[in-house]
Scaffold this motif. Structure first.
Motif, PDB file in Angstrom:
ATOM      1  N   TYR A  89      -7.674   2.900   3.456  1.00 33.15           N
ATOM      2  CA  TYR A  89      -6.351   3.150   2.859  1.00 33.15           C
ATOM      3  C   TYR A  89      -5.480   3.980   3.790  1.00 33.15           C
ATOM      4  O   TYR A  89      -5.880   5.055   4.207  1.00 33.15           O
ATOM      5  CB  TYR A  89      -6.486   3.895   1.525  1.00 33.15           C
ATOM      6  CG  TYR A  89      -5.127   4.157   0.900  1.00 33.15           C
ATOM      7  CD1 TYR A  89      -4.528   3.203   0.090  1.00 33.15           C
ATOM      8  CD2 TYR A  89      -4.441   5.339   1.165  1.00 33.15           C
ATOM      9  CE1 TYR A  89      -3.269   3.434  -0.452  1.00 33.15           C
ATOM     10  CE2 TYR A  89      -3.183   5.568   0.629  1.00 33.15           C
ATOM     11  CZ  TYR A  89      -2.607   4.606  -0.178  1.00 33.15           C
ATOM     12  OH  TYR A  89      -1.361   4.827  -0.714  1.00 33.15           O
ATOM     13  N   PRO A  90      -4.272   3.481   4.095  1.00 33.24           N
ATOM     14  CA  PRO A  90      -3.684   2.189   3.747  1.00 33.24           C
ATOM     15  C   PRO A  90      -4.065   1.122   4.770  1.00 33.24           C
ATOM     16  O   PRO A  90      -4.603   1.429   5.828  1.00 33.24           O
ATOM     17  CB  PRO A  90      -2.186   2.474   3.808  1.00 33.24           C
ATOM     18  CG  PRO A  90      -2.071   3.508   4.903  1.00 33.24           C
ATOM     19  CD  PRO A  90      -3.320   4.359   4.789  1.00 33.24           C
ATOM     20  N   SER A  91      -3.745  -0.123   4.453  1.00 30.18           N
ATOM     21  CA  SER A  91      -4.033  -1.229   5.370  1.00 30.18           C
ATOM     22  C   SER A  91      -3.105  -1.177   6.571  1.00 30.18           C
ATOM     23  O   SER A  91      -1.894  -1.367   6.447  1.00 30.18           O
ATOM     24  CB  SER A  91      -3.856  -2.572   4.643  1.00 30.18           C
ATOM     25  OG  SER A  91      -3.814  -3.639   5.568  1.00 30.18           O
ATOM     26  N   GLY A  92      -3.674  -0.943   7.743  1.00 32.73           N
ATOM     27  CA  GLY A  92      -2.863  -0.884   8.955  1.00 32.73           C
ATOM     28  C   GLY A  92      -2.291  -2.233   9.343  1.00 32.73           C
ATOM     29  O   GLY A  92      -1.163  -2.327   9.835  1.00 32.73           O
ATOM     30  N   HIS A  93      -3.056  -3.304   9.113  1.00 34.36           N
ATOM     31  CA  HIS A  93      -2.558  -4.648   9.417  1.00 34.36           C
ATOM     32  C   HIS A  93      -1.303  -4.952   8.604  1.00 34.36           C
ATOM     33  O   HIS A  93      -0.308  -5.463   9.125  1.00 34.36           O
ATOM     34  CB  HIS A  93      -3.631  -5.696   9.100  1.00 34.36           C
ATOM     35  CG  HIS A  93      -4.718  -5.791  10.119  1.00 34.36           C
ATOM     36  ND1 HIS A  93      -5.544  -4.737  10.429  1.00 34.36           N
ATOM     37  CD2 HIS A  93      -5.125  -6.840  10.900  1.00 34.36           C
ATOM     38  CE1 HIS A  93      -6.412  -5.124  11.352  1.00 34.36           C
ATOM     39  NE2 HIS A  93      -6.182  -6.391  11.659  1.00 34.36           N
ATOM     40  N   THR A  94      -1.371  -4.639   7.306  1.00 33.61           N
ATOM     41  CA  THR A  94      -0.224  -4.909   6.430  1.00 33.61           C
ATOM     42  C   THR A  94       0.964  -4.044   6.807  1.00 33.61           C
ATOM     43  O   THR A  94       2.108  -4.516   6.832  1.00 33.61           O
ATOM     44  CB  THR A  94      -0.613  -4.664   4.963  1.00 33.61           C
ATOM     45  OG1 THR A  94      -1.788  -5.412   4.642  1.00 33.61           O
ATOM     46  CG2 THR A  94       0.515  -5.066   4.029  1.00 33.61           C
ATOM     47  N   ALA A  95       0.711  -2.787   7.099  1.00 35.30           N
ATOM     48  CA  ALA A  95       1.794  -1.888   7.490  1.00 35.30           C
ATOM     49  C   ALA A  95       2.473  -2.379   8.762  1.00 35.30           C
ATOM     50  O   ALA A  95       3.714  -2.385   8.862  1.00 35.30           O
ATOM     51  CB  ALA A  95       1.259  -0.470   7.690  1.00 35.30           C
TER      52      ALA A  95
ATOM     53  N   GLY B 160      -0.566   0.104  -0.328  1.00 34.86           N
ATOM     54  CA  GLY B 160      -0.299   1.334   0.404  1.00 34.86           C
ATOM     55  C   GLY B 160       0.247   1.070   1.794  1.00 34.86           C
ATOM     56  O   GLY B 160       1.158   1.764   2.263  1.00 34.86           O
ATOM     57  N   GLY B 161      -0.288   0.051   2.477  1.00 35.98           N
ATOM     58  CA  GLY B 161       0.216  -0.300   3.803  1.00 35.98           C
ATOM     59  C   GLY B 161       1.635  -0.816   3.742  1.00 35.98           C
ATOM     60  O   GLY B 161       2.471  -0.480   4.595  1.00 35.98           O
ATOM     61  N   TRP B 162       1.921  -1.649   2.761  1.00 36.75           N
ATOM     62  CA  TRP B 162       3.264  -2.192   2.581  1.00 36.75           C
ATOM     63  C   TRP B 162       4.268  -1.070   2.343  1.00 36.75           C
ATOM     64  O   TRP B 162       5.336  -1.032   2.959  1.00 36.75           O
ATOM     65  CB  TRP B 162       3.256  -3.167   1.408  1.00 36.75           C
ATOM     66  CG  TRP B 162       4.520  -3.943   1.227  1.00 36.75           C
ATOM     67  CD1 TRP B 162       5.039  -4.885   2.074  1.00 36.75           C
ATOM     68  CD2 TRP B 162       5.423  -3.859   0.114  1.00 36.75           C
ATOM     69  NE1 TRP B 162       6.215  -5.391   1.556  1.00 36.75           N
ATOM     70  CE2 TRP B 162       6.472  -4.792   0.366  1.00 36.75           C
ATOM     71  CE3 TRP B 162       5.440  -3.111  -1.053  1.00 36.75           C
ATOM     72  CZ2 TRP B 162       7.537  -4.974  -0.524  1.00 36.75           C
ATOM     73  CZ3 TRP B 162       6.499  -3.295  -1.947  1.00 36.75           C
ATOM     74  CH2 TRP B 162       7.530  -4.219  -1.670  1.00 36.75           C
TER      75      TRP B 162
ATOM     76  N   VAL C 237      14.187  -0.098  21.475  1.00 31.97           N
ATOM     77  CA  VAL C 237      13.626   1.230  21.189  1.00 31.97           C
ATOM     78  C   VAL C 237      13.135   1.298  19.750  1.00 31.97           C
ATOM     79  O   VAL C 237      12.072   1.856  19.459  1.00 31.97           O
ATOM     80  CB  VAL C 237      14.673   2.326  21.459  1.00 31.97           C
ATOM     81  CG1 VAL C 237      14.164   3.684  20.973  1.00 31.97           C
ATOM     82  CG2 VAL C 237      15.004   2.396  22.949  1.00 31.97           C
ATOM     83  N   LEU C 238      13.906   0.723  18.833  1.00 27.82           N
ATOM     84  CA  LEU C 238      13.496   0.732  17.430  1.00 27.82           C
ATOM     85  C   LEU C 238      12.170   0.011  17.242  1.00 27.82           C
ATOM     86  O   LEU C 238      11.302   0.498  16.502  1.00 27.82           O
ATOM     87  CB  LEU C 238      14.566   0.079  16.557  1.00 27.82           C
ATOM     88  CG  LEU C 238      14.149  -0.157  15.091  1.00 27.82           C
ATOM     89  CD1 LEU C 238      13.885   1.177  14.397  1.00 27.82           C
ATOM     90  CD2 LEU C 238      15.196  -0.958  14.348  1.00 27.82           C
ATOM     91  N   ILE C 239      12.005  -1.143  17.885  1.00 26.26           N
ATOM     92  CA  ILE C 239      10.762  -1.903  17.730  1.00 26.26           C
ATOM     93  C   ILE C 239       9.563  -1.048  18.149  1.00 26.26           C
ATOM     94  O   ILE C 239       8.567  -0.940  17.427  1.00 26.26           O
ATOM     95  CB  ILE C 239      10.799  -3.195  18.559  1.00 26.26           C
ATOM     96  CG1 ILE C 239      11.904  -4.143  18.063  1.00 26.26           C
ATOM     97  CG2 ILE C 239       9.442  -3.888  18.515  1.00 26.26           C
ATOM     98  CD1 ILE C 239      11.712  -4.668  16.677  1.00 26.26           C
ATOM     99  N   VAL C 240       9.673  -0.431  19.314  1.00 27.12           N
ATOM    100  CA  VAL C 240       8.566   0.377  19.822  1.00 27.12           C
ATOM    101  C   VAL C 240       8.342   1.612  18.945  1.00 27.12           C
ATOM    102  O   VAL C 240       7.212   1.919  18.550  1.00 27.12           O
ATOM    103  CB  VAL C 240       8.827   0.795  21.283  1.00 27.12           C
ATOM    104  CG1 VAL C 240       7.738   1.744  21.770  1.00 27.12           C
ATOM    105  CG2 VAL C 240       8.904  -0.430  22.188  1.00 27.12           C
ATOM    106  N   ALA C 241       9.431   2.313  18.640  1.00 30.52           N
ATOM    107  CA  ALA C 241       9.312   3.531  17.836  1.00 30.52           C
ATOM    108  C   ALA C 241       8.862   3.216  16.418  1.00 30.52           C
ATOM    109  O   ALA C 241       8.022   3.936  15.843  1.00 30.52           O
ATOM    110  CB  ALA C 241      10.651   4.272  17.805  1.00 30.52           C
ATOM    111  N   GLY C 242       9.400   2.145  15.847  1.00 31.15           N
ATOM    112  CA  GLY C 242       9.041   1.794  14.471  1.00 31.15           C
ATOM    113  C   GLY C 242       7.586   1.425  14.330  1.00 31.15           C
ATOM    114  O   GLY C 242       6.907   1.868  13.390  1.00 31.15           O
ATOM    115  N   VAL C 243       7.085   0.622  15.267  1.00 30.88           N
ATOM    116  CA  VAL C 243       5.672   0.260  15.235  1.00 30.88           C
ATOM    117  C   VAL C 243       4.804   1.490  15.452  1.00 30.88           C
ATOM    118  O   VAL C 243       3.815   1.715  14.747  1.00 30.88           O
ATOM    119  CB  VAL C 243       5.366  -0.811  16.302  1.00 30.88           C
ATOM    120  CG1 VAL C 243       3.856  -0.964  16.498  1.00 30.88           C
ATOM    121  CG2 VAL C 243       5.979  -2.150  15.895  1.00 30.88           C
TER     122      VAL C 243
END
Length: 220
Positions: free
Chosen positions: A130-136, A192-194, A98-104
């Protein structure tokens, strides 16, 4: 009715430090968002970092950057999430799944909302940066896996915090390098993504634990 205790996804020993880190990260996200709102050009920090690397990436490093970039694209990201969720279920850690799905979901959703609020662009008015979604995304996934490893290995506060931050730093630095080297984002977009992942994931993990514990305490 209570059963065998379910392992938490945010170890109590990490609450204070990760809470502080999340608050500081949120401040950075807001500060950079205000600073670059509506901009379409790199700032001074961006120019200093990208000046020696822009348009100079050559094979084999370009292939490495493209492979990392793919992990943040829909197909690559979905593959990573499915693999992580499957691993959690195989290990009988439904709360972790659940955390993986919710966190992403929370990280990507928050990043997307900030993109539209800030309105910073790169390579044209339609490319919100801004922010980088890939990095986030990759940072968030690494953070969550490190949190689960911390709990599973029973690491203490110092070791657990070190593992979580190291995972976030490696994932964020790798994807951030790829995004800047490929010209997809400014360095400050990557930061910003980080920070978006650092701000969102601990809060999401805490909410998952709170919600799961509340459900378990309810009479059946």
């Amino acid at each position: 009715m209570t059963g065998r205790p379910t392992p938490v996804v945010l170890p109590p020993s990490l609450h204070p430090r990760l809470g502080l880190i999340a608050a500081l990260a949120a401040l950075v996200v807001v500060a950079l968002g205000v600073l670059y709102a509506g901009h379409s050009e790199p700032g001074e920090v961006d120019r200093w970092i990208i000046q020696p690397t822009a348009d100079t990436l050559r094979p084999p490093w370009r292939y490495v950057a493209l492979a990392l970039d793919f992990l943040g694209e829909p197909v690559g990201a979905a593959t990573l999430v499915v693999a992580a969720v499957t691993g959690c279920l195989v290990l009988r850690r439904p709360r972790a799944a659940v955390l993986i799905v919710a966190g992403v979901g929370m990280t990507v959703g928050t990043g997307t909302l900030i993109k539209h609020l800030v309105g910073r662009t790169i390579h044209g008015d339609d490319n919100l940066s801004y922010p980088s979604g890939h990095t986030a995304f990759l940072t968030a996934l690494a953070l969550m896996v490190a949190l689960l490893a911390t709990g599973g290995l029973g690491l203490g506060r110092t070791a657990g915090t070190s593992l979580v931050l190291a995972a976030a730093l490696v994932a964020g630095a790798a994807m951030g390098w790829a995004q800047v080297a490929l010209g997809a984002h400014y360095p400050t977009d990557v930061l910003g993504g980080w920070c978006t992942a650092l701000a969102v994931v601990p809060v999401t993990a805490w909410l998952v634990d709170r919600t799961a514990d509340s459900v378990r305490r309810e009479p059946h």
